[in-house]
Structures are given as structure tokens and as C-alpha cells.
Design a protein around this motif. Structure first.
Motif, short mmCIF file in Angstrom:
data_model
loop_
_atom_site.label_atom_id
_atom_site.label_comp_id
_atom_site.label_asym_id
_atom_site.label_seq_id
_atom_site.Cartn_x
_atom_site.Cartn_y
_atom_site.Cartn_z
N MET A 104 0.07 -3.70 -28.13
CA MET A 104 1.12 -3.86 -27.12
C MET A 104 1.13 -2.67 -26.15
O MET A 104 1.23 -2.85 -24.94
CB MET A 104 2.49 -4.00 -27.78
N ASN A 105 1.03 -1.47 -26.69
CA ASN A 105 1.04 -0.29 -25.83
C ASN A 105 -0.23 -0.17 -25.02
O ASN A 105 -0.21 0.29 -23.88
CB ASN A 105 1.30 0.97 -26.65
N THR A 106 -1.36 -0.61 -25.57
CA THR A 106 -2.61 -0.59 -24.81
C THR A 106 -2.55 -1.58 -23.65
O THR A 106 -3.00 -1.27 -22.54
CB THR A 106 -3.81 -0.87 -25.73
N VAL A 107 -1.99 -2.75 -23.89
CA VAL A 107 -1.82 -3.73 -22.80
C VAL A 107 -0.99 -3.10 -21.68
O VAL A 107 -1.36 -3.16 -20.51
CB VAL A 107 -1.16 -5.04 -23.31
N ALA A 108 0.12 -2.48 -22.05
CA ALA A 108 1.00 -1.87 -21.04
C ALA A 108 0.27 -0.73 -20.32
O ALA A 108 0.37 -0.61 -19.10
CB ALA A 108 2.27 -1.36 -21.69
N LEU A 109 -0.46 0.09 -21.07
CA LEU A 109 -1.21 1.19 -20.46
C LEU A 109 -2.22 0.67 -19.45
O LEU A 109 -2.28 1.16 -18.32
CB LEU A 109 -1.94 1.99 -21.54
N LEU A 110 -3.01 -0.32 -19.83
CA LEU A 110 -4.06 -0.81 -18.95
C LEU A 110 -3.52 -1.56 -17.74
O LEU A 110 -4.15 -1.59 -16.69
CB LEU A 110 -5.05 -1.67 -19.73
N ARG A 111 -2.34 -2.14 -17.87
CA ARG A 111 -1.69 -2.75 -16.71
C ARG A 111 -1.25 -1.67 -15.73
O ARG A 111 -1.35 -1.84 -14.52
CB ARG A 111 -0.46 -3.55 -17.14
N GLU A 112 -0.75 -0.57 -16.26
CA GLU A 112 -0.25 0.52 -15.43
C GLU A 112 -1.38 1.39 -14.89
O GLU A 112 -1.33 1.85 -13.75
CB GLU A 112 0.69 1.39 -16.28
N ILE A 121 -4.66 8.22 -22.49
CA ILE A 121 -4.60 7.24 -23.58
C ILE A 121 -3.84 7.83 -24.75
O ILE A 121 -2.93 7.20 -25.30
CB ILE A 121 -6.01 6.80 -24.02
N ARG A 122 -4.19 9.05 -25.14
CA ARG A 122 -3.50 9.71 -26.27
C ARG A 122 -2.00 9.82 -26.00
O ARG A 122 -1.18 9.55 -26.87
CB ARG A 122 -4.08 11.10 -26.50
N ALA A 123 -1.64 10.22 -24.79
CA ALA A 123 -0.22 10.38 -24.45
C ALA A 123 0.52 9.05 -24.51
O ALA A 123 1.64 8.98 -25.02
CB ALA A 123 -0.08 11.00 -23.05
N TYR A 124 -0.11 7.99 -24.02
CA TYR A 124 0.55 6.69 -23.99
C TYR A 124 0.73 6.11 -25.39
O TYR A 124 1.70 5.42 -25.67
CB TYR A 124 -0.25 5.72 -23.12
N LEU A 125 -0.22 6.40 -26.27
CA LEU A 125 -0.17 5.83 -27.62
C LEU A 125 0.48 6.77 -28.64
O LEU A 125 0.53 6.45 -29.82
CB LEU A 125 -1.59 5.46 -28.09
N ALA A 126 0.98 7.90 -28.18
CA ALA A 126 1.53 8.91 -29.09
C ALA A 126 2.69 8.40 -29.94
O ALA A 126 2.92 8.90 -31.03
CB ALA A 126 1.96 10.13 -28.30
N GLY A 127 3.41 7.40 -29.49
CA GLY A 127 4.56 6.90 -30.23
C GLY A 127 4.20 5.91 -31.33
O GLY A 127 5.09 5.39 -32.01
N ASN A 128 2.92 5.66 -31.54
CA ASN A 128 2.50 4.73 -32.58
C ASN A 128 2.04 5.49 -33.82
O ASN A 128 1.16 6.34 -33.73
CB ASN A 128 1.34 3.85 -32.09
N LEU A 129 2.63 5.15 -34.94
CA LEU A 129 2.27 5.80 -36.20
C LEU A 129 1.15 5.03 -36.88
O LEU A 129 1.24 3.81 -37.06
CB LEU A 129 3.50 5.84 -37.12
N CYS A 130 0.08 5.72 -37.24
CA CYS A 130 -1.03 5.13 -38.00
C CYS A 130 -1.37 6.09 -39.11
O CYS A 130 -1.70 7.25 -38.85
CB CYS A 130 -2.25 4.90 -37.10
N ARG A 131 -1.30 5.61 -40.33
CA ARG A 131 -1.56 6.49 -41.46
C ARG A 131 -2.98 6.38 -41.99
O ARG A 131 -3.37 7.11 -42.87
CB ARG A 131 -0.57 6.17 -42.57
N CYS A 132 -3.76 5.44 -41.47
CA CYS A 132 -5.11 5.21 -41.99
C CYS A 132 -6.20 5.88 -41.18
O CYS A 132 -7.12 6.46 -41.75
CB CYS A 132 -5.42 3.71 -42.05
N SER A 133 -6.14 5.75 -39.87
CA SER A 133 -7.32 6.05 -39.06
C SER A 133 -7.32 7.39 -38.34
O SER A 133 -8.34 7.80 -37.84
CB SER A 133 -7.52 4.95 -38.03
#
Length: 153
Positions: A104-112, A121-133
Motif C-alpha cells: 500500500m505504501n509503495t503504491v502511494a510512493l510511486l504515485r507521488e 524509498i526508505r523514508a516513505y516505508l519507514a512506518g512499516n514494521l517487518c521483523r523478518c527481512s
């Protein structure tokens, strides 16, 4: 109370309680990609687009979406399918739980910003928590997708 909104391109009228959260509303209407994670607006799992802007649906009342357009991953399958394979190819979908929020955030980023830098990219996705990767797989996948688009142009 009655609200009217557009959910994934379809007009919807529903009766809700005044304290209904947007996450509960969209899930009640079959949008199961929107996940309940931290419930404190810190993990990004519940991200939806409200008038094309990413919002955390666990912290937005459904009544605030009245008269607006709400999109979930169910409504963005076609737009997202171009780049999700690139993310998967980089091993960034280990458990897959955080993936809808990232998408969802990548879609919004690429639209903007159709050609973001790695830092953007890192700044836009910073609010997403991922514990695996560790986030690098998502970054590599998005970068590979963007590079492939440049090659097609």
C-alpha cells in the motif's frame, strides 16, 4: 449512524457505531488484507489509502472516511502486481504478514514519486514494521522494479 463512502471503487452505504474504527469497517466489508498488528499506529499493517493518501486505519474512525474514497490491497491488485513479484524475488516476503502494508505504501510512493531515490524509498516505508527481512529485501525489490521500468522505456 449512516455513512456513505467509496470502497475500492464501489459506492457503499453502511450503518456503523460512532466509535467504529476504519480497520474494523473495511474488514467487515471483506477487505482482509488490512491487518490488525500493534493497534497503536506504529506498525503499518493496517495501511489503507484514504483519497490516495496512506493512513493507518487502526487510528481513524470510519465516520471520518464518510464521503471519501478508501482503497485497500483488494482494490489495487492490478496496480500492485507489477512490483510485488520483484519484492518476492528478493526474499522480502518471508512470512508475508507485513507485505500488504508495504505494498500500500509503495503504491502511494510511486504515485507521488515515480522515480524515488533509495533514501526516499526508505523514508516513505519507514512506518512499516517487518521483523523478518530487515527491510533491505523490500528496498532491493522496489529498486529492481524501478530499474526494469527504465529498461522498458
Amino acid at each position: 449512524m449512516e455513512i456513505k463512502l467509496t470502497l475500492n471503487g464501489k459506492p457503499l452505504t453502511a450503518e456503523i457505531d460512532a466509535d467504529t474504527l476504519l480497520i474494523d469497517f473495511v474488514r467487515a466489508h471483506g477487505c482482509y488484507s488490512v491487518k490488525r498488528g500493534c493497534e497503536t499506529a506504529n506498525c503499518g499493517l493496517c495501511t489503507v489509502l484514504l483519497d490516495s493518501t496512506p493512513v493507518l486505519s487502526c487510528s481513524v474512525l470510519a465516520a471520518r472516511a464518510a464521503g471519501h474514497h478508501v482503497q485497500t490491497l483488494e482494490g489495487l491488485q492490478e496496480e500492485a502486481e507489477d512490483f510485488v513479484g520483484f519484492i518476492a524475488d528478493e526474499g522480502a516476503e518471508q512470512c508475508g504478514f507485513c507485505n500488504p502494508g508495504f505494498v500500500m505504501n509503495t503504491v502511494a510512493l510511486l504515485r507521488e514519486n515515480p522515480d524515488p531515490t533509495d533514501d526516499e524509498i526508505r523514508a516513505y516505508l519507514a512506518g512499516n514494521l517487518c521483523r523478518c527481512s530487515g527491510y533491505e529485501g523490500q528496498l532491493r525489490g522496489i529498486r529492481a522494479y524501478l530499474d526494469s521500468r527504465k529498461g522498458e522505456a
